[in-house]
Scaffold this motif. Structure first.
Motif, PDB file in Angstrom:
ATOM      1  N   UNK A  17      25.269  42.571-100.898  1.00  0.00           N
ATOM      2  CA  UNK A  17      26.713  42.770-101.004  1.00  0.00           C
ATOM      3  C   UNK A  17      27.243  42.060-102.230  1.00  0.00           C
ATOM      4  N   UNK A  18      28.518  42.297-102.550  1.00  0.00           N
ATOM      5  CA  UNK A  18      29.190  41.636-103.663  1.00  0.00           C
ATOM      6  C   UNK A  18      30.262  40.710-103.113  1.00  0.00           C
ATOM      7  N   UNK A  19      30.434  39.552-103.763  1.00  0.00           N
ATOM      8  CA  UNK A  19      31.478  38.624-103.333  1.00  0.00           C
ATOM      9  C   UNK A  19      32.871  39.178-103.635  1.00  0.00           C
ATOM     10  N   UNK A  20      33.016  39.840-104.786  1.00  0.00           N
ATOM     11  CA  UNK A  20      34.321  40.316-105.214  1.00  0.00           C
ATOM     12  C   UNK A  20      34.199  41.743-105.747  1.00  0.00           C
ATOM     13  N   UNK A  21      35.083  42.614-105.268  1.00  0.00           N
ATOM     14  CA  UNK A  21      35.179  43.976-105.783  1.00  0.00           C
ATOM     15  C   UNK A  21      36.643  44.213-106.137  1.00  0.00           C
ATOM     16  N   UNK A  22      36.891  44.571-107.391  1.00  0.00           N
ATOM     17  CA  UNK A  22      38.242  44.882-107.851  1.00  0.00           C
ATOM     18  C   UNK A  22      38.330  46.396-107.982  1.00  0.00           C
ATOM     19  N   UNK A  23      39.352  47.000-107.365  1.00  0.00           N
ATOM     20  CA  UNK A  23      39.460  48.450-107.335  1.00  0.00           C
ATOM     21  C   UNK A  23      40.728  48.942-108.017  1.00  0.00           C
ATOM     22  N   UNK A  24      40.581  50.067-108.705  1.00  0.00           N
ATOM     23  CA  UNK A  24      41.714  50.811-109.242  1.00  0.00           C
ATOM     24  C   UNK A  24      41.564  52.233-108.742  1.00  0.00           C
ATOM     25  N   UNK A  25      42.628  52.817-108.284  1.00  0.00           N
ATOM     26  CA  UNK A  25      42.537  54.183-107.799  1.00  0.00           C
ATOM     27  C   UNK A  25      43.892  54.702-107.383  1.00  0.00           C
ATOM     28  N   UNK A  26      43.874  55.891-106.809  1.00  0.00           N
ATOM     29  CA  UNK A  26      45.131  56.523-106.443  1.00  0.00           C
ATOM     30  C   UNK A  26      45.341  56.618-104.941  1.00  0.00           C
ATOM     31  N   UNK A  27      44.238  56.500-104.150  1.00  0.00           N
ATOM     32  CA  UNK A  27      44.361  56.607-102.692  1.00  0.00           C
ATOM     33  C   UNK A  27      43.473  55.577-102.019  1.00  0.00           C
ATOM     34  N   UNK A  75      34.966  49.797-101.012  1.00  0.00           N
ATOM     35  CA  UNK A  75      35.173  48.451-101.549  1.00  0.00           C
ATOM     36  C   UNK A  75      34.760  47.368-100.566  1.00  0.00           C
ATOM     37  N   UNK A  76      34.878  47.652 -99.251  1.00  0.00           N
ATOM     38  CA  UNK A  76      34.577  46.631 -98.246  1.00  0.00           C
ATOM     39  C   UNK A  76      34.168  47.289 -96.937  1.00  0.00           C
ATOM     40  N   UNK A  77      33.180  46.668 -96.290  1.00  0.00           N
ATOM     41  CA  UNK A  77      32.804  47.069 -94.937  1.00  0.00           C
ATOM     42  C   UNK A  77      32.777  45.832 -94.052  1.00  0.00           C
ATOM     43  N   UNK A  78      32.989  46.064 -92.772  1.00  0.00           N
ATOM     44  CA  UNK A  78      32.817  45.007 -91.776  1.00  0.00           C
ATOM     45  C   UNK A  78      31.804  45.527 -90.767  1.00  0.00           C
ATOM     46  N   UNK A  79      30.790  44.702 -90.509  1.00  0.00           N
ATOM     47  CA  UNK A  79      29.707  45.065 -89.602  1.00  0.00           C
ATOM     48  C   UNK A  79      29.786  44.146 -88.392  1.00  0.00           C
ATOM     49  N   UNK A  80      29.849  44.743 -87.206  1.00  0.00           N
ATOM     50  CA  UNK A  80      29.897  43.992 -85.952  1.00  0.00           C
ATOM     51  C   UNK A  80      28.588  44.261 -85.219  1.00  0.00           C
ATOM     52  N   UNK A 103      24.844  50.633-104.597  1.00  0.00           N
ATOM     53  CA  UNK A 103      26.234  50.158-104.515  1.00  0.00           C
ATOM     54  C   UNK A 103      26.337  49.064-103.455  1.00  0.00           C
ATOM     55  N   UNK A 104      27.020  47.981-103.792  1.00  0.00           N
ATOM     56  CA  UNK A 104      27.129  46.842-102.885  1.00  0.00           C
ATOM     57  C   UNK A 104      28.590  46.471-102.665  1.00  0.00           C
ATOM     58  N   UNK A 105      29.244  47.108-101.685  1.00  0.00           N
ATOM     59  CA  UNK A 105      30.633  46.713-101.401  1.00  0.00           C
ATOM     60  C   UNK A 105      30.682  45.296-100.836  1.00  0.00           C
ATOM     61  N   UNK A 106      31.845  44.692-100.919  1.00  0.00           N
ATOM     62  CA  UNK A 106      32.046  43.406-100.242  1.00  0.00           C
ATOM     63  C   UNK A 106      31.855  43.646 -98.750  1.00  0.00           C
ATOM     64  N   UNK A 107      31.396  42.616 -98.031  1.00  0.00           N
ATOM     65  CA  UNK A 107      31.201  42.831 -96.602  1.00  0.00           C
ATOM     66  C   UNK A 107      31.362  41.563 -95.794  1.00  0.00           C
ATOM     67  N   UNK A 108      31.512  41.787 -94.502  1.00  0.00           N
ATOM     68  CA  UNK A 108      31.491  40.729 -93.500  1.00  0.00           C
ATOM     69  C   UNK A 108      30.569  41.224 -92.397  1.00  0.00           C
ATOM     70  N   UNK A 122      26.127  48.134 -82.454  1.00  0.00           N
ATOM     71  CA  UNK A 122      26.634  47.914 -83.811  1.00  0.00           C
ATOM     72  C   UNK A 122      27.817  48.829 -84.070  1.00  0.00           C
ATOM     73  N   UNK A 123      28.746  48.336 -84.891  1.00  0.00           N
ATOM     74  CA  UNK A 123      29.915  49.101 -85.314  1.00  0.00           C
ATOM     75  C   UNK A 123      30.207  48.716 -86.760  1.00  0.00           C
ATOM     76  N   UNK A 124      30.609  49.687 -87.573  1.00  0.00           N
ATOM     77  CA  UNK A 124      30.900  49.422 -88.984  1.00  0.00           C
ATOM     78  C   UNK A 124      32.187  50.146 -89.365  1.00  0.00           C
ATOM     79  N   UNK A 125      33.135  49.403 -89.990  1.00  0.00           N
ATOM     80  CA  UNK A 125      34.324  50.040 -90.542  1.00  0.00           C
ATOM     81  C   UNK A 125      34.288  49.900 -92.052  1.00  0.00           C
ATOM     82  N   UNK A 126      35.206  50.606 -92.746  1.00  0.00           N
ATOM     83  CA  UNK A 126      35.156  50.616 -94.207  1.00  0.00           C
ATOM     84  C   UNK A 126      36.536  50.819 -94.808  1.00  0.00           C
ATOM     85  N   UNK A 127      36.665  50.340 -96.045  1.00  0.00           N
ATOM     86  CA  UNK A 127      37.829  50.613 -96.895  1.00  0.00           C
ATOM     87  C   UNK A 127      37.286  51.184 -98.197  1.00  0.00           C
ATOM     88  N   UNK A 128      37.865  52.294 -98.629  1.00  0.00           N
ATOM     89  CA  UNK A 128      37.459  52.920 -99.890  1.00  0.00           C
ATOM     90  C   UNK A 128      38.687  53.155-100.752  1.00  0.00           C
TER      91      UNK A 128
END
Length: 131
Positions: A17-27, A75-80, A103-108, A122-128
């Motif tokens: 994973x990555x510690x920091x992901x900076x995103x630019x986008x429209x949605x 940009x980020x996922x959370x894994x439970x 690709x290595x999004x930030x994660x928890x 297991x459950x995984x959510x995401x932000x893109x």
């Protein structure tokens, strides 16, 4: 480049994973926690973490595609993980790489006592961010 991966000085460089992901986008796309469900909403692979992990990441890929997002736009996922143990990491990583490749999004990653219903491991959510 719409996603910028930052490796802060003084922090380690994780393989998964990555510690920091900076995103630019429209949605922004927010994907709810994906479980090991089939299209009818029924649990598949009860008691089999490796199979559930593969199903969860496949479901996450389908959810992203439905929103018009690609895995490399996450940009980020959370894994439970129920009753998480360190030996689960290679199993989780294998399925993760199947979806995200290099690709290595930030994660928890959180160890939890239970998920939505018995049998889910297991459950995984995401932000893109779509550009």
């Amino acid at each position: 480049m719409p996603l910028e991966i930052v490796h802060p000085e003084g922090l380690d460089r994780p393989e998964t994973y990555s510690h920091v992901v900076i995103a630019e986008g429209t949605r922004l796309v927010f994907v709810a926690g994906q479980l090991s469900d089939d299209p009818d909403g029924d649990l598949v692979h009860p008691g089999d973490l490796a199979a559930q992990v593969r199903q969860v990441f496949a479901n996450l890929g389908r959810a992203l595609a439905a929103a018009g997002a690609r895995p490399d736009q996450v940009t980020k996922i959370t894994i439970y993980v129920v009753g998480h143990r360190v030996e689960y990491l290679p199993v989780i990583e294998a399925a993760r790489v199947e979806l995200f490749g290099a690709h290595k999004p930030a994660d928890v990653l959180l160890g939890v006592a239970t998920l939505a219903a018995p049998g889910y491991l297991i459950e995984v959510d995401a932000i893109a961010v779509i550009w």
